[in-house]
Design a protein around this motif. Sequence first.
Motif, PDB file in Angstrom:
ATOM      1  N   PRO A   1      64.311  20.374  50.093  1.00 58.03           N
ATOM      2  CA  PRO A   1      63.130  21.209  49.866  1.00 58.03           C
ATOM      3  C   PRO A   1      61.814  20.436  49.830  1.00 58.03           C
ATOM      4  O   PRO A   1      60.777  20.951  50.254  1.00 58.03           O
ATOM      5  CB  PRO A   1      63.417  21.861  48.512  1.00 58.03           C
ATOM      6  CG  PRO A   1      64.907  21.886  48.415  1.00 58.03           C
ATOM      7  CD  PRO A   1      65.368  20.630  49.103  1.00 58.03           C
ATOM      8  N   SER A   2      61.846  19.183  49.343  1.00 58.55           N
ATOM      9  CA  SER A   2      60.579  18.444  49.213  1.00 58.55           C
ATOM     10  C   SER A   2      59.918  18.208  50.571  1.00 58.55           C
ATOM     11  O   SER A   2      58.694  18.107  50.663  1.00 58.55           O
ATOM     12  CB  SER A   2      60.798  17.125  48.485  1.00 58.55           C
ATOM     13  OG  SER A   2      61.815  16.380  49.099  1.00 58.55           O
ATOM     14  N   HIS A   3      60.706  18.141  51.657  1.00 57.32           N
ATOM     15  CA  HIS A   3      60.124  17.934  52.991  1.00 57.32           C
ATOM     16  C   HIS A   3      59.233  19.094  53.426  1.00 57.32           C
ATOM     17  O   HIS A   3      58.440  18.949  54.343  1.00 57.32           O
ATOM     18  CB  HIS A   3      61.225  17.777  54.046  1.00 57.32           C
ATOM     19  CG  HIS A   3      61.868  16.433  54.036  1.00 57.32           C
ATOM     20  ND1 HIS A   3      61.144  15.262  54.001  1.00 57.32           N
ATOM     21  CD2 HIS A   3      63.166  16.068  54.067  1.00 57.32           C
ATOM     22  CE1 HIS A   3      61.973  14.244  54.002  1.00 57.32           C
ATOM     23  NE2 HIS A   3      63.208  14.696  54.023  1.00 57.32           N
TER      24      HIS A   3
ATOM     25  N   GLY B   1      68.040  24.446  38.618  1.00 57.66           N
ATOM     26  CA  GLY B   1      68.568  23.922  39.885  1.00 57.66           C
ATOM     27  C   GLY B   1      68.696  22.411  39.872  1.00 57.66           C
ATOM     28  O   GLY B   1      68.713  21.790  38.795  1.00 57.66           O
ATOM     29  N   GLY B   2      68.777  21.817  41.062  1.00 58.80           N
ATOM     30  CA  GLY B   2      68.917  20.376  41.209  1.00 58.80           C
ATOM     31  C   GLY B   2      70.212  20.001  41.917  1.00 58.80           C
ATOM     32  O   GLY B   2      70.807  18.940  41.640  1.00 58.80           O
ATOM     33  N   TYR B   3      70.631  20.882  42.862  1.00 55.40           N
ATOM     34  CA  TYR B   3      71.834  20.638  43.668  1.00 55.40           C
ATOM     35  C   TYR B   3      73.049  20.239  42.830  1.00 55.40           C
ATOM     36  O   TYR B   3      73.836  19.385  43.207  1.00 55.40           O
ATOM     37  CB  TYR B   3      71.566  19.606  44.772  1.00 55.40           C
ATOM     38  CG  TYR B   3      70.957  20.218  46.026  1.00 55.40           C
ATOM     39  CD1 TYR B   3      71.432  21.424  46.512  1.00 55.40           C
ATOM     40  CD2 TYR B   3      69.929  19.592  46.711  1.00 55.40           C
ATOM     41  CE1 TYR B   3      70.883  21.997  47.652  1.00 55.40           C
ATOM     42  CE2 TYR B   3      69.375  20.159  47.852  1.00 55.40           C
ATOM     43  CZ  TYR B   3      69.866  21.365  48.318  1.00 55.40           C
ATOM     44  OH  TYR B   3      69.339  21.944  49.450  1.00 55.40           O
ATOM     45  N   TRP B   4      73.185  20.841  41.658  1.00 58.97           N
ATOM     46  CA  TRP B   4      74.352  20.654  40.774  1.00 58.97           C
ATOM     47  C   TRP B   4      74.549  19.177  40.410  1.00 58.97           C
ATOM     48  O   TRP B   4      75.609  18.764  39.983  1.00 58.97           O
ATOM     49  CB  TRP B   4      75.647  21.187  41.422  1.00 58.97           C
ATOM     50  CG  TRP B   4      75.516  22.526  42.052  1.00 58.97           C
ATOM     51  CD1 TRP B   4      75.626  23.734  41.403  1.00 58.97           C
ATOM     52  CD2 TRP B   4      75.254  22.832  43.432  1.00 58.97           C
ATOM     53  NE1 TRP B   4      75.439  24.761  42.308  1.00 58.97           N
ATOM     54  CE2 TRP B   4      75.219  24.230  43.551  1.00 58.97           C
ATOM     55  CE3 TRP B   4      75.040  22.049  44.587  1.00 58.97           C
ATOM     56  CZ2 TRP B   4      74.977  24.879  44.768  1.00 58.97           C
ATOM     57  CZ3 TRP B   4      74.806  22.689  45.794  1.00 58.97           C
ATOM     58  CH2 TRP B   4      74.784  24.084  45.879  1.00 58.97           C
TER      59      TRP B   4
ATOM     60  N   HIS C   1      67.437  29.167  39.722  1.00 56.38           N
ATOM     61  CA  HIS C   1      66.609  28.603  40.789  1.00 56.38           C
ATOM     62  C   HIS C   1      67.449  27.677  41.649  1.00 56.38           C
ATOM     63  O   HIS C   1      68.126  26.792  41.121  1.00 56.38           O
ATOM     64  CB  HIS C   1      65.450  27.817  40.155  1.00 56.38           C
ATOM     65  CG  HIS C   1      64.651  27.013  41.131  1.00 56.38           C
ATOM     66  ND1 HIS C   1      64.345  25.683  40.921  1.00 56.38           N
ATOM     67  CD2 HIS C   1      64.102  27.349  42.331  1.00 56.38           C
ATOM     68  CE1 HIS C   1      63.623  25.241  41.943  1.00 56.38           C
ATOM     69  NE2 HIS C   1      63.475  26.227  42.813  1.00 56.38           N
ATOM     70  N   SER C   2      67.428  27.900  42.972  1.00 57.07           N
ATOM     71  CA  SER C   2      68.056  26.984  43.918  1.00 57.07           C
ATOM     72  C   SER C   2      69.562  26.876  43.668  1.00 57.07           C
ATOM     73  O   SER C   2      70.248  27.891  43.730  1.00 57.07           O
ATOM     74  CB  SER C   2      67.325  25.637  43.821  1.00 57.07           C
ATOM     75  OG  SER C   2      67.565  24.851  44.933  1.00 57.07           O
ATOM     76  N   ALA C   3      70.073  25.707  43.288  1.00 57.53           N
ATOM     77  CA  ALA C   3      71.494  25.601  42.957  1.00 57.53           C
ATOM     78  C   ALA C   3      71.838  26.494  41.762  1.00 57.53           C
ATOM     79  O   ALA C   3      72.965  26.991  41.644  1.00 57.53           O
ATOM     80  CB  ALA C   3      71.839  24.154  42.643  1.00 57.53           C
ATOM     81  N   GLY C   4      70.863  26.719  40.881  1.00 58.92           N
ATOM     82  CA  GLY C   4      71.067  27.613  39.734  1.00 58.92           C
ATOM     83  C   GLY C   4      71.214  29.065  40.180  1.00 58.92           C
ATOM     84  O   GLY C   4      71.925  29.856  39.551  1.00 58.92           O
TER      85      GLY C   4
HETATM   86  N1  LIG Z   1      66.371  16.107  46.397  1.00 59.01           N
HETATM   87  C1  LIG Z   1      65.765  17.381  46.617  1.00 59.01           C
HETATM   88  C2  LIG Z   1      65.467  18.008  45.268  1.00 59.01           C
HETATM   89  C3  LIG Z   1      66.023  19.363  45.134  1.00 59.01           C
HETATM   90  O1  LIG Z   1      66.723  19.822  45.990  1.00 59.01           O
HETATM   91  C4  LIG Z   1      65.694  20.173  43.938  1.00 59.01           C
HETATM   92  C5  LIG Z   1      64.851  19.653  42.985  1.00 59.01           C
HETATM   93  C6  LIG Z   1      64.490  20.422  41.880  1.00 59.01           C
HETATM   94  C7  LIG Z   1      64.993  21.682  41.722  1.00 59.01           C
HETATM   95  C8  LIG Z   1      65.855  22.211  42.667  1.00 59.01           C
HETATM   96  C9  LIG Z   1      66.214  21.450  43.780  1.00 59.01           C
HETATM   97  N2  LIG Z   1      67.070  21.935  44.739  1.00 59.01           N
HETATM   98  C10 LIG Z   1      68.171  22.730  44.563  1.00 59.01           C
HETATM   99  O2  LIG Z   1      68.771  22.945  43.534  1.00 59.01           O
HETATM  100  C11 LIG Z   1      64.457  17.232  47.415  1.00 59.01           C
HETATM  101  O3  LIG Z   1      64.003  16.128  47.668  1.00 59.01           O
HETATM  102  O4  LIG Z   1      63.894  18.255  47.791  1.00 59.01           O
END
Ligand SMILES: N[C@@H](CC(=O)c1ccccc1NC=O)C(=O)O
Length: 282
Positions: free
Chosen positions: A13-15, A79-82, A145-148
């Motif tokens: 996502p950061s890209h 989130g945070g990709y688990w 959120h995201s992985a969450g």
């Molecule tokens: N390493 C990922 C970080 C990421 O995917 C992420 C970071 C904070 C909250 C949610 C995220 N993504 C999915 O759970 C990135 O660089 O975008």
Amino acid sequence: MDEKNDNEFLYTPSHWCKRMKPNLVVNKHIEIVQSISEKMKESRYCKSLNIRYGPGDRQLMDIYENSPTSEHTFVYIHGGYWQELNKDISAYCTEPLVNAGIRVIIPGYDLAPLVTLRNIVEEIHQLLSYIKICLKYKNIWLGGHSAGAHLAASMIHPAVHEHFSIKGFILISGIFDLSPLLETTINIPLKLNKNDCLELSPLNILNKFDFSLKTNSIKVFVVYAEHDSPAFHNQSSQFAKLLHKIGIDILEERITEVDHFDIVENLSNNNYSLTKHIINLI
Ligand SMILES: N[C@@H](CC(=O)c1ccccc1NC=O)C(=O)O
């Protein structure tokens, strides 16, 4: 391969953030959510910290409310990709919701590679059991959120959401099909194989289910950011389409001018459209 079409790129996502250089985004996000969450933990809204809901190291939850008689409870899974982040920096969405009379629970959960994704999904079942049986809260709204959002969506099943009195789901920039992660670095700590991807993807699980036979209705809000990657857009719209097809009441929305990170950071703001949507829905 064209880098823009590579899953590694599409699922980072950061890209896709337009506000700053990709290498700065995640640290900045952590700085922001940590600072808001610390204030919330010290506020009068913070009712209890570190309530244990299961045996895992991180199976602890924090509860925020302005009244013990709050009728509705929003459970927000970070989130945070688990594999990264934690509950202590994930209370940033609580203030506007608590002000609107909604109780907010921020759970932690164990992370890969110490546990598998299957274990984490089981931890969320234990979380819901604890909220129902020990805390006796009703009218539960499960968000993430995201992985969450993947973990929350994994609870969309009559045998699960009816049992735990879940009224609805709020799925923010979620992942519902895990198979594109297989060959990416995201999968190094997760160690998912093809079969895990099938069995743990809500998009695949629900494809096989006929909900139209069920009377109990839930609402599902599927929401994503304008500056999420096209892969995240597709995942949300495919999942929303499937839910609609199986007779679930869904609301799908793209939030403009935000990315994968400020789509949730802004939840600390009363006037942000997604904050208002969530309050109206609950
Ligand atoms: N390493 C990922 C970080 C990421 O995917 C992420 C970071 C904070 C909250 C949610 C995220 N993504 C999915 O759970 C990135 O660089 O975008």
